[in-house]
Design a protein around this motif. Structure first.
Motif, PDB file in Angstrom:
ATOM      1  N   LEU A 108       0.820  -1.205   0.000  1.00  0.00           N
ATOM      2  CA  LEU A 108       0.000   0.000   0.000  1.00  0.00           C
ATOM      3  C   LEU A 108       0.855   1.256   0.000  1.00  0.00           C
ATOM      4  CD1 LEU A 108      -2.819  -0.980   2.535  1.00  0.00           C
ATOM      5  CD2 LEU A 108      -3.003  -0.809   0.045  1.00  0.00           C
ATOM      6  N   THR A 109       2.102   1.136   0.450  1.00  0.00           N
ATOM      7  CA  THR A 109       3.035   2.254   0.375  1.00  0.00           C
ATOM      8  C   THR A 109       3.283   2.576  -1.098  1.00  0.00           C
ATOM      9  OG1 THR A 109       4.108   1.480   2.393  1.00  0.00           O
ATOM     10  CG2 THR A 109       5.312   3.087   1.062  1.00  0.00           C
ATOM     11  N   PRO A 110       3.156   3.835  -1.499  1.00  0.00           N
ATOM     12  CA  PRO A 110       3.319   4.178  -2.920  1.00  0.00           C
ATOM     13  C   PRO A 110       4.635   3.656  -3.494  1.00  0.00           C
ATOM     14  CG  PRO A 110       2.461   6.055  -1.720  1.00  0.00           C
ATOM     15  CD  PRO A 110       2.805   5.022  -0.689  1.00  0.00           C
ATOM     16  N   ASN A 111       4.549   2.978  -4.626  1.00  0.00           N
ATOM     17  CA  ASN A 111       5.741   2.434  -5.274  1.00  0.00           C
ATOM     18  C   ASN A 111       5.493   2.272  -6.757  1.00  0.00           C
ATOM     19  OD1 ASN A 111       5.126  -0.671  -5.894  1.00  0.00           O
ATOM     20  ND2 ASN A 111       4.175  -0.147  -3.924  1.00  0.00           N
ATOM     21  N   GLU A 112       6.573   2.199  -7.502  1.00  0.00           N
ATOM     22  CA  GLU A 112       6.497   1.993  -8.951  1.00  0.00           C
ATOM     23  C   GLU A 112       7.074   0.651  -9.372  1.00  0.00           C
ATOM     24  OE1 GLU A 112       7.228   6.357 -10.801  1.00  0.00           O
ATOM     25  OE2 GLU A 112       8.759   5.679  -9.367  1.00  0.00           O
ATOM     26  N   PHE A 113       7.920   0.083  -8.524  1.00  0.00           N
ATOM     27  CA  PHE A 113       8.592  -1.180  -8.841  1.00  0.00           C
ATOM     28  C   PHE A 113       8.760  -1.944  -7.539  1.00  0.00           C
ATOM     29  CE2 PHE A 113      12.464  -3.773  -9.423  1.00  0.00           C
ATOM     30  CZ  PHE A 113      12.142  -4.445 -10.593  1.00  0.00           C
ATOM     31  N   ALA A 114       8.178  -3.135  -7.480  1.00  0.00           N
ATOM     32  CA  ALA A 114       8.223  -3.909  -6.243  1.00  0.00           C
ATOM     33  C   ALA A 114       8.590  -5.358  -6.535  1.00  0.00           C
ATOM     34  CB  ALA A 114       6.886  -3.844  -5.513  1.00  0.00           C
ATOM     35  N   LEU A 115       9.410  -5.921  -5.662  1.00  0.00           N
ATOM     36  CA  LEU A 115       9.818  -7.314  -5.763  1.00  0.00           C
ATOM     37  C   LEU A 115       9.485  -8.029  -4.460  1.00  0.00           C
ATOM     38  CD1 LEU A 115      13.359  -6.930  -7.396  1.00  0.00           C
ATOM     39  CD2 LEU A 115      11.207  -7.460  -8.553  1.00  0.00           C
ATOM     40  N   VAL A 116       8.861  -9.181  -4.579  1.00  0.00           N
ATOM     41  CA  VAL A 116       8.596 -10.033  -3.422  1.00  0.00           C
ATOM     42  C   VAL A 116       9.447 -11.279  -3.585  1.00  0.00           C
ATOM     43  CG1 VAL A 116       6.871 -11.328  -2.126  1.00  0.00           C
ATOM     44  CG2 VAL A 116       6.228  -9.174  -3.256  1.00  0.00           C
ATOM     45  N   GLU A 117      10.416 -11.446  -2.705  1.00  0.00           N
ATOM     46  CA  GLU A 117      11.324 -12.582  -2.826  1.00  0.00           C
ATOM     47  C   GLU A 117      10.828 -13.763  -2.006  1.00  0.00           C
ATOM     48  OE1 GLU A 117      15.613 -13.939  -1.227  1.00  0.00           O
ATOM     49  OE2 GLU A 117      15.596 -11.929  -2.108  1.00  0.00           O
ATOM     50  N   GLY A 118      10.809 -14.920  -2.635  1.00  0.00           N
ATOM     51  CA  GLY A 118      10.404 -16.134  -1.944  1.00  0.00           C
ATOM     52  C   GLY A 118      11.505 -16.675  -1.054  1.00  0.00           C
ATOM     53  N   ALA A 119      11.306 -17.900  -0.600  1.00  0.00           N
ATOM     54  CA  ALA A 119      12.296 -18.583   0.239  1.00  0.00           C
ATOM     55  C   ALA A 119      12.545 -19.953  -0.366  1.00  0.00           C
ATOM     56  CB  ALA A 119      11.783 -18.720   1.672  1.00  0.00           C
ATOM     57  N   GLY A 120      13.818 -20.315  -0.536  1.00  0.00           N
ATOM     58  CA  GLY A 120      14.129 -21.593  -1.155  1.00  0.00           C
ATOM     59  C   GLY A 120      13.631 -21.646  -2.581  1.00  0.00           C
ATOM     60  N   GLY A 121      13.035 -22.772  -2.957  1.00  0.00           N
ATOM     61  CA  GLY A 121      12.486 -22.922  -4.305  1.00  0.00           C
ATOM     62  C   GLY A 121      10.995 -22.633  -4.340  1.00  0.00           C
ATOM     63  N   TRP A 122      10.329 -23.127  -5.399  1.00  0.00           N
ATOM     64  CA  TRP A 122       8.924 -22.789  -5.617  1.00  0.00           C
ATOM     65  C   TRP A 122       7.991 -23.500  -4.641  1.00  0.00           C
ATOM     66  CZ3 TRP A 122       6.541 -18.972  -7.741  1.00  0.00           C
ATOM     67  CH2 TRP A 122       5.211 -19.066  -8.121  1.00  0.00           C
ATOM     68  N   ARG A 123       8.228 -24.770  -4.353  1.00  0.00           N
ATOM     69  CA  ARG A 123       7.316 -25.577  -3.543  1.00  0.00           C
ATOM     70  C   ARG A 123       7.800 -25.692  -2.087  1.00  0.00           C
ATOM     71  NH1 ARG A 123       2.930 -25.194  -6.561  1.00  0.00           N
ATOM     72  NH2 ARG A 123       2.890 -26.496  -8.419  1.00  0.00           N
ATOM     73  N   VAL A 124       8.018 -24.574  -1.444  1.00  0.00           N
ATOM     74  CA  VAL A 124       8.459 -24.590  -0.045  1.00  0.00           C
ATOM     75  C   VAL A 124       7.233 -24.653   0.870  1.00  0.00           C
ATOM     76  CG1 VAL A 124       9.575 -23.224   1.755  1.00  0.00           C
ATOM     77  CG2 VAL A 124      10.606 -23.381  -0.509  1.00  0.00           C
ATOM     78  N   PRO A 125       7.149 -25.643   1.766  1.00  0.00           N
ATOM     79  CA  PRO A 125       5.990 -25.736   2.659  1.00  0.00           C
ATOM     80  C   PRO A 125       5.960 -24.588   3.678  1.00  0.00           C
ATOM     81  CG  PRO A 125       7.149 -27.844   2.527  1.00  0.00           C
ATOM     82  CD  PRO A 125       8.047 -26.807   1.908  1.00  0.00           C
ATOM     83  N   LEU A 126       4.744 -24.127   3.965  1.00  0.00           N
ATOM     84  CA  LEU A 126       4.527 -23.171   5.048  1.00  0.00           C
ATOM     85  C   LEU A 126       3.999 -23.877   6.290  1.00  0.00           C
ATOM     86  CD1 LEU A 126       2.804 -20.218   3.144  1.00  0.00           C
ATOM     87  CD2 LEU A 126       5.195 -20.379   3.870  1.00  0.00           C
ATOM     88  N   ASN A 127       3.213 -24.905   6.067  1.00  0.00           N
ATOM     89  CA  ASN A 127       2.662 -25.733   7.135  1.00  0.00           C
ATOM     90  C   ASN A 127       2.362 -27.099   6.520  1.00  0.00           C
ATOM     91  OD1 ASN A 127      -0.050 -25.457   5.909  1.00  0.00           O
ATOM     92  ND2 ASN A 127       0.041 -23.357   6.702  1.00  0.00           N
ATOM     93  N   ASP A 128       1.565 -27.919   7.189  1.00  0.00           N
ATOM     94  CA  ASP A 128       1.329 -29.251   6.651  1.00  0.00           C
ATOM     95  C   ASP A 128       0.312 -29.289   5.515  1.00  0.00           C
ATOM     96  OD1 ASP A 128      -0.926 -28.723   8.102  1.00  0.00           O
ATOM     97  OD2 ASP A 128      -0.784 -30.477   9.420  1.00  0.00           O
ATOM     98  N   ARG A 129      -0.223 -28.118   5.135  1.00  0.00           N
ATOM     99  CA  ARG A 129      -1.227 -28.073   4.064  1.00  0.00           C
ATOM    100  C   ARG A 129      -0.902 -27.069   2.965  1.00  0.00           C
ATOM    101  NH1 ARG A 129      -5.224 -25.667   5.301  1.00  0.00           N
ATOM    102  NH2 ARG A 129      -4.566 -24.780   7.295  1.00  0.00           N
ATOM    103  N   GLU A 130      -0.142 -26.047   3.287  1.00  0.00           N
ATOM    104  CA  GLU A 130       0.062 -24.941   2.349  1.00  0.00           C
ATOM    105  C   GLU A 130       1.534 -24.768   1.984  1.00  0.00           C
ATOM    106  OE1 GLU A 130      -3.353 -21.713   3.344  1.00  0.00           O
ATOM    107  OE2 GLU A 130      -1.776 -21.896   4.867  1.00  0.00           O
ATOM    108  N   LEU A 131       1.709 -24.185   0.790  1.00  0.00           N
ATOM    109  CA  LEU A 131       3.046 -23.934   0.245  1.00  0.00           C
ATOM    110  C   LEU A 131       3.234 -22.438   0.009  1.00  0.00           C
ATOM    111  CD1 LEU A 131       2.852 -26.712  -2.492  1.00  0.00           C
ATOM    112  CD2 LEU A 131       4.084 -26.896  -0.320  1.00  0.00           C
ATOM    113  N   LEU A 132       4.483 -22.024  -0.068  1.00  0.00           N
ATOM    114  CA  LEU A 132       4.749 -20.618  -0.374  1.00  0.00           C
ATOM    115  C   LEU A 132       4.233 -20.261  -1.767  1.00  0.00           C
ATOM    116  CD1 LEU A 132       5.932 -17.964   0.584  1.00  0.00           C
ATOM    117  CD2 LEU A 132       8.190 -18.737  -0.196  1.00  0.00           C
ATOM    118  N   SER A 133       4.193 -21.240  -2.653  1.00  0.00           N
ATOM    119  CA  SER A 133       3.643 -20.976  -3.989  1.00  0.00           C
ATOM    120  C   SER A 133       2.167 -20.598  -3.929  1.00  0.00           C
ATOM    121  CB  SER A 133       3.841 -22.193  -4.897  1.00  0.00           C
ATOM    122  OG  SER A 133       3.290 -23.360  -4.324  1.00  0.00           O
TER     123      SER A 133
END
Length: 226
Positions: A108-133
């Motif tokens: 929500l902070t005004p920006n023109e270019f934003a990057l959200v960096e993941g952790a590890g690779g694409w299929r990194v688990p967050l819990n026993d049901r969900e992934l960072l993807s």
């Protein structure tokens, strides 16, 4: 016009932070209001103000729009292990919706270019049901794929690109990152194979480089290709 991307790699230590920081610095040189986020990070040290992750600090410092650390890296875990295991050991539950809320709040902070960096690779688990993807899917941002050019990268890059496509997201492009002084055996042939087999464009190559000016030029070219 705002540009927003999710940065992932074919595995851990692929060079995601190197690419994220380099692109944020290029955006700053271009005069853009830029910010980077590392919503979840495992591996941190206790500093004044609390736990801090080195990659998140680099991203915070490279952004032209300065946000509090807690917005850049809202979920910071102490042990440098798989995030869901680190969270479990700390008695914490990480959910995709919570991470998505943190990210959208920061953006929500005004920006023109934003990057959200993941952790590890694409299929990194967050819990026993969900992934960072799952978070990336909810955000819907185009993906920048970082490929560390080493033995095994062909399989990892092709599988990751297929997984991103299955999740309904566009790969804005991929970056070939050479993170060691010496190139992998048959580097040119491996690069050509990826160019022919990945449908997304090659945004640029990042050779091992200790010359800051050359490095800046490489990232400026990648930024212009996005």
């Amino acid at each position: 016009m705002r540009k927003r991307f999710f940065v992932t790699g074919i595995d851990t230590d692929a060079g995601k932070t190197y690419v994220t920081v380099g692109l944020l610095a290029a955006a700053k040189r271009a005069g853009l209001k830029s910010l980077g986020l590392k919503p979840i990070a495992a591996g941190s040290i206790q500093m004044e103000g609390g736990l801090r992750n080195d990659d998140a600090l680099l991203i915070q410092n490279a952004s032209s729009v300065q946000l509090p650390y807690e917005q850049v890296n809202p979920v910071v875990l102490e042990e440098a292990i798989a995030p869901h295991i680190a969270a479990m050991k700390e008695g914490r539950l990480i959910t995709a919706s919570r991470l998505e809320g943190f990210i959208k709040g920061a953006l929500l902070t005004p920006n023109e270019f934003a990057l959200v960096e993941g952790a590890g690779g694409w299929r990194v688990p967050l819990n026993d049901r969900e992934l960072l993807s799952d978070v990336a899917k909810s955000l819907g941002f185009p993906v920048i794929l970082v490929v560390n050019m080493k033995l095994g990268c062909l399989n990892h890059a092709i599988l990751t690109a297929e997984a991103i496509a299955r999740d309904g997201l566009a790969v804005a492009g991929w970056v070939a990152n050479n993170g060691t002084p010496e190139k992998m055996p048959c580097y040119d042939e491996n690069l050509a194979t990826l160019v022919s087999m990945l449908s997304a464009p090659l945004l640029g190559t990042l050779p091992w480089c200790e010359n800051e000016q050359e490095s800046q030029q490489a990232f400026d070219a990648i930024l212009s290709a996005l």
